[in-house]
Design a protein around this motif. Structure first.
Motif, short mmCIF file in Angstrom:
data_model
loop_
_atom_site.label_atom_id
_atom_site.label_comp_id
_atom_site.label_asym_id
_atom_site.label_seq_id
_atom_site.Cartn_x
_atom_site.Cartn_y
_atom_site.Cartn_z
N ARG A 124 0.84 -1.20 0.00
CA ARG A 124 0.00 0.00 0.00
C ARG A 124 0.88 1.24 0.00
NH1 ARG A 124 -4.00 -0.20 4.48
NH2 ARG A 124 -5.14 -1.41 2.95
N TYR A 125 0.48 2.20 -0.84
CA TYR A 125 1.10 3.52 -0.83
C TYR A 125 0.04 4.51 -0.36
CZ TYR A 125 3.22 7.89 -2.10
OH TYR A 125 3.72 9.17 -2.04
N THR A 126 0.37 5.30 0.64
CA THR A 126 -0.55 6.27 1.22
C THR A 126 0.01 7.68 1.07
OG1 THR A 126 -1.25 4.66 2.86
CG2 THR A 126 -1.80 6.95 3.31
N THR A 127 -0.84 8.60 0.67
CA THR A 127 -0.44 10.00 0.62
C THR A 127 -1.60 10.83 1.18
OG1 THR A 127 0.30 11.83 -0.75
CG2 THR A 127 -1.19 10.26 -1.79
N GLU A 128 -1.27 11.80 2.02
CA GLU A 128 -2.28 12.63 2.67
C GLU A 128 -1.87 14.09 2.58
OE1 GLU A 128 -4.81 12.79 6.83
OE2 GLU A 128 -3.07 11.50 6.69
N ASN A 129 -2.82 14.93 2.16
CA ASN A 129 -2.60 16.37 2.09
C ASN A 129 -3.43 17.04 3.16
OD1 ASN A 129 -1.02 16.08 -0.25
ND2 ASN A 129 -2.86 16.04 -1.50
N ILE A 130 -2.77 17.71 4.09
CA ILE A 130 -3.47 18.45 5.15
C ILE A 130 -3.19 19.92 4.88
CG2 ILE A 130 -3.58 18.90 7.61
CD1 ILE A 130 -4.23 16.19 7.74
N PHE A 131 -4.26 20.70 4.78
CA PHE A 131 -4.12 22.10 4.42
C PHE A 131 -4.30 23.04 5.60
CE2 PHE A 131 -5.93 19.80 0.77
CZ PHE A 131 -4.82 19.87 -0.05
N ASP A 132 -4.30 22.50 6.82
CA ASP A 132 -4.37 23.35 8.00
C ASP A 132 -3.41 22.83 9.05
OD1 ASP A 132 -5.70 21.17 9.04
OD2 ASP A 132 -7.66 22.12 9.01
N GLU A 133 -3.43 23.40 10.23
CA GLU A 133 -2.44 23.10 11.25
C GLU A 133 -2.76 21.90 12.13
OE1 GLU A 133 -5.62 25.67 12.71
OE2 GLU A 133 -4.21 26.01 11.09
N GLU A 134 -3.79 21.11 11.83
CA GLU A 134 -4.17 20.02 12.71
C GLU A 134 -3.22 18.84 12.68
OE1 GLU A 134 -7.96 18.92 13.46
OE2 GLU A 134 -8.86 20.84 13.12
N GLY A 135 -2.50 18.63 11.58
CA GLY A 135 -1.52 17.55 11.52
C GLY A 135 -2.12 16.24 11.03
N ALA A 136 -1.28 15.44 10.41
CA ALA A 136 -1.71 14.17 9.83
C ALA A 136 -1.73 13.07 10.88
CB ALA A 136 -0.77 13.79 8.70
N ASP A 137 -2.69 12.13 10.72
CA ASP A 137 -2.76 10.98 11.61
C ASP A 137 -1.74 9.91 11.21
OD1 ASP A 137 -4.78 12.12 13.06
OD2 ASP A 137 -6.37 11.15 11.92
N ASP A 138 -1.63 9.65 9.91
CA ASP A 138 -0.73 8.63 9.41
C ASP A 138 0.33 9.29 8.53
OD1 ASP A 138 -2.28 6.62 10.56
OD2 ASP A 138 -3.56 6.48 8.79
N PRO A 139 1.56 8.80 8.59
CA PRO A 139 2.59 9.37 7.71
C PRO A 139 2.40 8.91 6.28
CG PRO A 139 3.50 7.58 9.00
CD PRO A 139 2.10 7.80 9.50
N ASN A 140 2.83 9.73 5.33
CA ASN A 140 2.81 9.33 3.93
C ASN A 140 3.87 8.26 3.72
OD1 ASN A 140 0.92 11.30 3.47
ND2 ASN A 140 2.37 12.76 2.65
N GLY A 141 3.62 7.35 2.79
CA GLY A 141 4.66 6.38 2.49
C GLY A 141 4.17 5.01 2.12
N HIS A 142 5.08 4.07 2.24
CA HIS A 142 4.89 2.70 1.77
C HIS A 142 4.62 1.76 2.94
CE1 HIS A 142 6.62 4.18 -1.98
NE2 HIS A 142 7.50 4.80 -1.23
N LEU A 143 3.82 0.72 2.65
CA LEU A 143 3.46 -0.26 3.67
C LEU A 143 3.34 -1.63 3.01
CD1 LEU A 143 2.19 -0.77 6.62
CD2 LEU A 143 0.02 -0.57 5.44
N VAL A 144 3.93 -2.63 3.64
CA VAL A 144 3.75 -4.01 3.22
C VAL A 144 2.98 -4.70 4.34
CG1 VAL A 144 4.88 -6.19 2.66
CG2 VAL A 144 5.84 -4.04 1.83
N GLY A 145 1.89 -5.37 3.99
CA GLY A 145 1.03 -5.96 5.02
C GLY A 145 0.81 -7.44 4.80
N LEU A 146 0.55 -8.13 5.90
CA LEU A 146 0.22 -9.54 5.90
C LEU A 146 -1.05 -9.69 6.73
CD1 LEU A 146 1.13 -12.45 5.19
CD2 LEU A 146 2.34 -12.47 7.38
N GLY A 147 -2.04 -10.39 6.19
CA GLY A 147 -3.31 -10.51 6.89
C GLY A 147 -3.86 -11.92 6.83
#
Length: 143
Positions: free
Chosen positions: A115-138
């Protein structure tokens, strides 16, 4: 709310709409004891009160998934795009996922995905998750 479309035995498409609301309560003081050295190299402690404000996040998420069942092979491959748009603050988030499910038997599956995640926050509240790459096993179990 979701809708699925299966044009044949091998392909399946799913569109899912989700409303999510998070409510973070206000904490007036979180007391922490900090230790410092003074000018005479003696350790002293002091209380550091921190105030956190109440915030509410509401967002609408749209997820489109395509899956393909490979004939004669116990693997289903899938890809999905997830777009989230905030309703009461200024942010948007994209998740791009690709992976496969290995069918152990009719009721058990093991998933491996990227999974690749990207998040754009346009105010000062801050992101919950960092942008980037993830490898998962489920692991999935069907009732």
């Amino acid at each position: 709310m979701s809708i699925s479309y299966n044009p044949n035995k091998r392909w399946s498409f799913t569109l899912k709409e989700t409303f999510q609301h998070n409510d973070f309560l206000k904490v007036s003081e979180v007391g922490r004891t900090k230790f410092r050295y003074n000018d005479d190299n003696e350790m002293y402690s002091y209380e550091d009160p921190t105030t956190k404000n109440h915030k509410e996040h509401s967002l609408l998420r749209t997820k489109l998934t395509a899956a393909y069942d490979i004939k004669g092979f116990p693997v289903d491959i899938f890809a999905s795009v997830d777009y989230g748009r905030s309703l009461n603050y200024n942010a948007e988030k994209w998740k791009f996922t690709a992976g496969y499910d290995y069918k152990i038997n009719k009721k058990n599956k093991v998933s491996l995905f990227y999974r690749y995640t990207t998040e754009n926050i346009f105010d000062e509240e801050g992101a919950d998750d960092p942008n980037g790459h993830l490898v998962g096993l489920g692991y999935k179990f069907d009732f």
